[in-house]
Scaffold this active site. Sequence first.
Site, mmCIF file in Angstrom:
data_model
loop_
_atom_site.group_PDB
_atom_site.id
_atom_site.type_symbol
_atom_site.label_atom_id
_atom_site.label_comp_id
_atom_site.label_asym_id
_atom_site.label_seq_id
_atom_site.Cartn_x
_atom_site.Cartn_y
_atom_site.Cartn_z
ATOM 1 N N HIS A 36 7.418 -10.787 -6.437
ATOM 2 C CA HIS A 36 7.869 -11.705 -5.383
ATOM 3 C C HIS A 36 8.718 -12.850 -5.932
ATOM 4 C CE1 HIS A 36 5.561 -9.770 -2.320
ATOM 5 N NE2 HIS A 36 4.382 -10.103 -2.817
ATOM 6 N N ASP B 230 3.461 -1.384 -4.513
ATOM 7 C CA ASP B 230 2.571 -2.449 -4.059
ATOM 8 C C ASP B 230 2.563 -2.463 -2.535
ATOM 9 O OD1 ASP B 230 1.381 -5.251 -5.355
ATOM 10 O OD2 ASP B 230 2.060 -5.499 -3.289
ATOM 11 N N HIS C 290 2.826 -4.926 -0.652
ATOM 12 C CA HIS C 290 3.798 -5.912 -0.178
ATOM 13 C C HIS C 290 5.188 -5.600 -0.741
ATOM 14 C CE1 HIS C 290 -0.150 -8.129 -0.320
ATOM 15 N NE2 HIS C 290 0.178 -8.257 0.956
ATOM 16 N N ASP D 132 -3.038 -2.951 -4.317
ATOM 17 C CA ASP D 132 -3.564 -3.618 -3.141
ATOM 18 C C ASP D 132 -3.351 -2.820 -1.858
ATOM 19 O OD1 ASP D 132 -0.866 -4.022 -3.492
ATOM 20 O OD2 ASP D 132 -0.917 -6.186 -3.249
#
Length: 410
Positions: free
Chosen positions: A189, A226, A228, A313
């Site tokens: 990120h 991931d 996200h 995740d």
Amino acid sequence: MMFLVRNQVQQWKNHCRFSVNTMLSGHRFYKHLLSGRKCVSKNTKTSVSCSYSTEQNDTSPSIKQLSHARVIYAVAAALGHNKEAHPESSARVPAIVKALEKMELTPKFCGSDILELQNFNLASVDDIASVHAKAYVSGLEKAMDQASEQGLILIEGSGPTYATSTVAASKNQLDPPTAFALIRPPGHHAIPKGPMEFCVFGNVAIAARHAQRVHGLKRVFIIDFDVHHGNGTNDAFLDDPDIFFLSTHQDGSYPGTGKFDEIGIGAGEGATLNLPLPGGSGDTAMRTVFDEVIVPCAQRFKPDIILVSAGYDGHVLDPLASLQFTTGTYYMLASNIKQLAKDLCGGRCVFFLEGGYNLDSLSYSVADSFRAFLGEPSLAAEFDDPAILYEEPSTRVKQAIQRVKHIHSL
């Protein structure tokens, strides 16, 4: 492998060393994969401390020892980088190390098949600035000074990113080794101009640039699974035709980026592929995505190396999202990506730990990934409980896959 950001003008104050825990498994791992320099094998228990050394270690493994390894990994747990009750906690990497020990997936049990690397070199500001703005790196030094006085500060621009005074550095064959950087904090990120949502520096992005600048590996294929969207990595290479970024993530999850039509700009148009999956997508969805999207993209791109943002995740037990991947899903991804690298780029493949916040599902899934790298059977059935799974939104998954295949002419 472990990157410690250093100011080239002044030394870090006193004994406060700021480490970027961007342990480039890319930066350093594939250096070892390609040249076999400066690495140390040791039996790992729960200790995760690593140290920097500028001298050649007499106990460094030979090229022959490196060539016999089937899995190469390194650990940088950043134990000093911790905020109470924060999901990106200092317990994450030790939980993985403990699981590897429990499941007998360390050099102590596997001998030469598994090699743990130690003794990491410092990264220069230029290494980090190949992706991030120098103003951000120098500003972060000031933040570290502030953290050394206050104990912990928030550096969030967007998302709860925190800093501590020590993000402590704790650190071509027929069947080439696969590398895994067991590092934190995660990095995908972190945007070029600053930190974001748990992430300080873009681990995979820095690795990709290093592969190009230092090793002449021009074409880099990045897979981010991931839960996200890896917006930082996405933004770093929007206009670069030589770095293909492919992200699968939960539709509507943080940070809200990664839409189908985000495909790159300018010369890099088409070298970014985003596939938002509907909540509830699971093992069947990801197997189909791999076969129908990831494989044809990689085959067409013809990479020199594959880097993986390995976020765990998406597991059904993880508290931060609502996909329903299982330990078996991650075994499949690890096994298939290893084979893809073997088929397309001489086996050059490096995994980087990203998310994963349920310590049990994180540690077991990483351990099962190691089993996949070794070609051993999955033990997912011992951990996964099919009773907690529900029907996948197969129609919406199929529509998402067909849409991205149409956009990218797959």
